[in-house]
Design a protein around this motif. Structure first.
Motif, PDB file in Angstrom:
ATOM      1  N   TYR A  72       0.863  -1.182   0.000  1.00 14.68           N
ATOM      2  CA  TYR A  72       0.000   0.000   0.000  1.00 14.68           C
ATOM      3  C   TYR A  72       0.900   1.233   0.000  1.00 14.68           C
ATOM      4  O   TYR A  72       1.735   1.397   0.898  1.00 14.68           O
ATOM      5  CB  TYR A  72      -0.909   0.019   1.220  1.00 14.68           C
ATOM      6  CG  TYR A  72      -1.800   1.238   1.277  1.00 14.68           C
ATOM      7  CD1 TYR A  72      -2.948   1.310   0.481  1.00 14.68           C
ATOM      8  CD2 TYR A  72      -1.482   2.323   2.083  1.00 14.68           C
ATOM      9  CE1 TYR A  72      -3.762   2.430   0.506  1.00 14.68           C
ATOM     10  CE2 TYR A  72      -2.299   3.450   2.113  1.00 14.68           C
ATOM     11  CZ  TYR A  72      -3.425   3.497   1.325  1.00 14.68           C
ATOM     12  OH  TYR A  72      -4.218   4.623   1.335  1.00 14.68           O
ATOM     13  N   GLY A  73       0.771   2.065  -1.005  1.00  9.54           N
ATOM     14  CA  GLY A  73       1.635   3.230  -1.143  1.00  9.54           C
ATOM     15  C   GLY A  73       0.908   4.526  -0.874  1.00  9.54           C
ATOM     16  O   GLY A  73      -0.312   4.572  -0.729  1.00  9.54           O
ATOM     17  N   SER A  74       1.702   5.575  -0.807  1.00 20.82           N
ATOM     18  CA  SER A  74       1.162   6.904  -0.547  1.00 20.82           C
ATOM     19  C   SER A  74       1.592   7.837  -1.677  1.00 20.82           C
ATOM     20  O   SER A  74       1.428   7.501  -2.838  1.00 20.82           O
ATOM     21  CB  SER A  74       1.649   7.391   0.819  1.00 20.82           C
ATOM     22  OG  SER A  74       1.096   8.648   1.141  1.00 20.82           O
ATOM     23  N   PHE A  75       2.178   8.975  -1.367  1.00 26.21           N
ATOM     24  CA  PHE A  75       2.495   9.972  -2.381  1.00 26.21           C
ATOM     25  C   PHE A  75       3.616   9.501  -3.310  1.00 26.21           C
ATOM     26  O   PHE A  75       4.451   8.677  -2.945  1.00 26.21           O
ATOM     27  CB  PHE A  75       2.884  11.296  -1.710  1.00 26.21           C
ATOM     28  CG  PHE A  75       1.721  11.987  -1.059  1.00 26.21           C
ATOM     29  CD1 PHE A  75       0.854  12.768  -1.812  1.00 26.21           C
ATOM     30  CD2 PHE A  75       1.486  11.856   0.295  1.00 26.21           C
ATOM     31  CE1 PHE A  75      -0.225  13.405  -1.225  1.00 26.21           C
ATOM     32  CE2 PHE A  75       0.412  12.482   0.896  1.00 26.21           C
ATOM     33  CZ  PHE A  75      -0.446  13.262   0.134  1.00 26.21           C
ATOM     34  N   ILE A  76       3.619  10.064  -4.530  1.00 23.27           N
ATOM     35  CA  ILE A  76       4.610   9.726  -5.533  1.00 23.27           C
ATOM     36  C   ILE A  76       5.287  11.002  -6.028  1.00 23.27           C
ATOM     37  O   ILE A  76       4.686  12.083  -6.004  1.00 23.27           O
ATOM     38  CB  ILE A  76       3.989   8.947  -6.713  1.00 23.27           C
ATOM     39  CG1 ILE A  76       2.852   9.759  -7.362  1.00 23.27           C
ATOM     40  CG2 ILE A  76       3.462   7.604  -6.257  1.00 23.27           C
ATOM     41  CD1 ILE A  76       2.217   9.074  -8.563  1.00 23.27           C
ATOM     42  N   TYR A  77       6.549  10.868  -6.491  1.00 22.30           N
ATOM     43  CA  TYR A  77       7.342  12.025  -6.908  1.00 22.30           C
ATOM     44  C   TYR A  77       8.194  11.651  -8.114  1.00 22.30           C
ATOM     45  O   TYR A  77       8.552  10.482  -8.298  1.00 22.30           O
ATOM     46  CB  TYR A  77       8.260  12.487  -5.773  1.00 22.30           C
ATOM     47  CG  TYR A  77       7.527  12.711  -4.467  1.00 22.30           C
ATOM     48  CD1 TYR A  77       6.898  13.917  -4.200  1.00 22.30           C
ATOM     49  CD2 TYR A  77       7.446  11.687  -3.515  1.00 22.30           C
ATOM     50  CE1 TYR A  77       6.214  14.112  -3.004  1.00 22.30           C
ATOM     51  CE2 TYR A  77       6.768  11.870  -2.331  1.00 22.30           C
ATOM     52  CZ  TYR A  77       6.154  13.085  -2.074  1.00 22.30           C
ATOM     53  OH  TYR A  77       5.463  13.271  -0.901  1.00 22.30           O
ATOM     54  N   VAL A  78       8.547  12.676  -8.911  1.00 24.71           N
ATOM     55  CA  VAL A  78       9.397  12.476 -10.081  1.00 24.71           C
ATOM     56  C   VAL A  78      10.700  13.236  -9.855  1.00 24.71           C
ATOM     57  O   VAL A  78      10.687  14.397  -9.429  1.00 24.71           O
ATOM     58  CB  VAL A  78       8.711  12.984 -11.366  1.00 24.71           C
ATOM     59  CG1 VAL A  78       9.589  12.717 -12.582  1.00 24.71           C
ATOM     60  CG2 VAL A  78       7.352  12.328 -11.540  1.00 24.71           C
ATOM     61  N   THR A  79      11.832  12.598 -10.135  1.00 25.33           N
ATOM     62  CA  THR A  79      13.129  13.266  -9.993  1.00 25.33           C
ATOM     63  C   THR A  79      13.290  14.323 -11.095  1.00 25.33           C
ATOM     64  O   THR A  79      12.615  14.256 -12.126  1.00 25.33           O
ATOM     65  CB  THR A  79      14.284  12.255 -10.071  1.00 25.33           C
ATOM     66  OG1 THR A  79      14.165  11.495 -11.287  1.00 25.33           O
ATOM     67  CG2 THR A  79      14.260  11.318  -8.879  1.00 25.33           C
ATOM     68  N   PRO A  80      14.166  15.315 -10.904  1.00 25.29           N
ATOM     69  CA  PRO A  80      14.279  16.434 -11.850  1.00 25.29           C
ATOM     70  C   PRO A  80      14.573  16.025 -13.293  1.00 25.29           C
ATOM     71  O   PRO A  80      14.114  16.683 -14.223  1.00 25.29           O
ATOM     72  CB  PRO A  80      15.428  17.262 -11.270  1.00 25.29           C
ATOM     73  CG  PRO A  80      15.450  16.944  -9.827  1.00 25.29           C
ATOM     74  CD  PRO A  80      15.033  15.514  -9.721  1.00 25.29           C
ATOM     75  N   ASP A  81      15.323  14.942 -13.474  1.00 24.92           N
ATOM     76  CA  ASP A  81      15.634  14.517 -14.842  1.00 24.92           C
ATOM     77  C   ASP A  81      14.491  13.758 -15.501  1.00 24.92           C
ATOM     78  O   ASP A  81      14.564  13.397 -16.680  1.00 24.92           O
ATOM     79  CB  ASP A  81      16.902  13.665 -14.864  1.00 24.92           C
ATOM     80  CG  ASP A  81      16.783  12.410 -13.986  1.00 24.92           C
ATOM     81  OD1 ASP A  81      15.694  12.135 -13.446  1.00 24.92           O
ATOM     82  OD2 ASP A  81      17.809  11.711 -13.831  1.00 24.92           O
ATOM     83  N   GLY A  82      13.419  13.503 -14.747  1.00 24.41           N
ATOM     84  CA  GLY A  82      12.266  12.800 -15.295  1.00 24.41           C
ATOM     85  C   GLY A  82      12.469  11.322 -15.488  1.00 24.41           C
ATOM     86  O   GLY A  82      11.614  10.641 -16.081  1.00 24.41           O
TER      87      GLY A  82
END
Length: 361
Positions: A72-82
């Motif tokens: 079960y996961g929560s928030f997600i993020y993308v690193t600057p280089d995509g």
């Protein structure tokens, strides 16, 4: 004779002006309004209940890749280089950070560094905030410096390099200079409750946040840093909604998330504020104009594209399930479609959302 010629000239000018003002859509000589040029981005959505991580191409808004996860996961993020997608793993064996390639959603690693992640849009620095404020290397994701302030979440303005963080157990908001990595100011929530989901507007030097007031309502607060005073407050049902500022810093979008698990359903509108006047500019109804159906308005995150044309909504933290991810046209302030089915039997949606550049293959 001169008077007559002068009168005829005036009449001719008035007639020409009348034709100009009466110009309609059928007039072949009138310039047509130009459609906005939509940028090409990649939206990532996580349906925690289904265990489904998805990559969505915009502006087509089609799912181009997906993968099942066993946690079960929560928030997600993308690193600057995509190139990497970070997922907060709320696991039975301890909270972790899962790392995926954005090009094919292949799992490439795990870090015991759970927290909320923020990046400056380049390879200069990142922040992991939960407990303390940790400055991290955006490539390795490992800490390089720490500010010992106990915080729960924050907001990074990548132009001014200011990080606003909400204290974990008090009504304090910290302002951090990310270049010097120092605490430069702090503010106190005048309503006494904890601060959640804050955002900062560098154009007006205003802070926006939610704060819990009582069992039946909360406040969305607009706070003036220069005057150290509350500009205005808006009653919302819960602190589970989202706040987002357009790239030009002129509009603020706010959702009232409610609590679907307790049956607290908001009125349904998405609030749009003029950041320069702090007044309500308009309300966006929870109505999909493409299908003619109303959506259950348990909206959370508001993710705005860098071209200032579209917004994508995730579900509120206490929604009890995903939502079909509404797509808002920011030029008309209407929900023009949903990425997933908005019928009653549609069972896939977005609980959390992130945006990044189209990944390199």
């Amino acid at each position: 004779m001169r008077k007559k010629n002068h009168l005829l000239t005036v009449m001719a000018l008035m007639a020409g002006l009348g034709l100009f003002l009466c110009c309609c859509d059928d007039c072949p000589t009138c310039p047509k309004p130009q459609a906005p040029v939509l940028g090409h981005y990649r939206i990532y959505a996580f349906d925690g209940l289904q265990g489904l991580l998805m990559s969505i191409d915009t502006p087509a808004d089609t799912v181009v890749d997906s993968v099942r996860v066993d946690y079960y996961g929560s928030f997600i993020y993308v690193t600057p280089d995509g190139q990497r997608l970070l997922v907060m793993n709320v696991g039975d064996s301890g909270n972790k950070l899962e790392i995926y390639n954005t090009s094919d959603l292949a799992h490439v690693g795990t870090l015991n560094q759970y927290g909320f992640y923020y990046f400056d849009g380049s390879d200069n620095y990142g922040i992991c905030a939960l407990g303390s404020i940790r400055f991290i290397d955006p490539i390795s994701l490992l800490p390089i410096d720490t500010i010992n302030r106990s915080v729960r979440s924050g907001y990074l303005d990548t132009v001014s390099n200011l990080f606003l963080a909400a204290a974990a157990s008090s009504a304090t908001i910290y302002k951090i200079d990310c270049i010097t990595r120092t605490l430069v100011d702090s503010f106190t929530n005048m309503f006494g409750g904890n601060v959640t989901n804050l955002a900062y507007n560098r154009l007006t030097n205003d802070i926006y946040y939610f704060t819990f007031i009582g069992s039946y309502y909360s406040y969305f607060v607009q706070y003036d840093c220069d005057g150290d005073s509350v500009i205005d407050k808006t009653v919302v049902t819960q602190t589970t909604g989202g706040i987002s500022i357009t790239p030009d810093c002129r509009r603020v979008y706010m959702t009232d998330g409610g609590n679907g698990m307790l049956g607290t359903i908001p009125q349904g509108q998405i609030w749009v504020f003029d950041a320069l006047t702090n007044r309500v500019l308009t309300w966006i109804p929870n109505y999909n104009i493409a299908t003619g159906r109303r959506l259950v308005p348990l909206f959370g995150q508001v993710v705005i594209t860098p071209d200032n044309n579209r917004a994508y909504l995730g579900a509120a933290r206490s929604s009890g399930g995903p939502i079909p991810m509404p797509v808002i046209d920011l030029n008309t302030n209407q929900i023009i479609k949903t990425v997933f089915s908005d019928t009653l039997n549609g069972n896939i949606g977005a609980m959390t959302v992130a945006i990044g550049p189209v990944p390199k293959k």
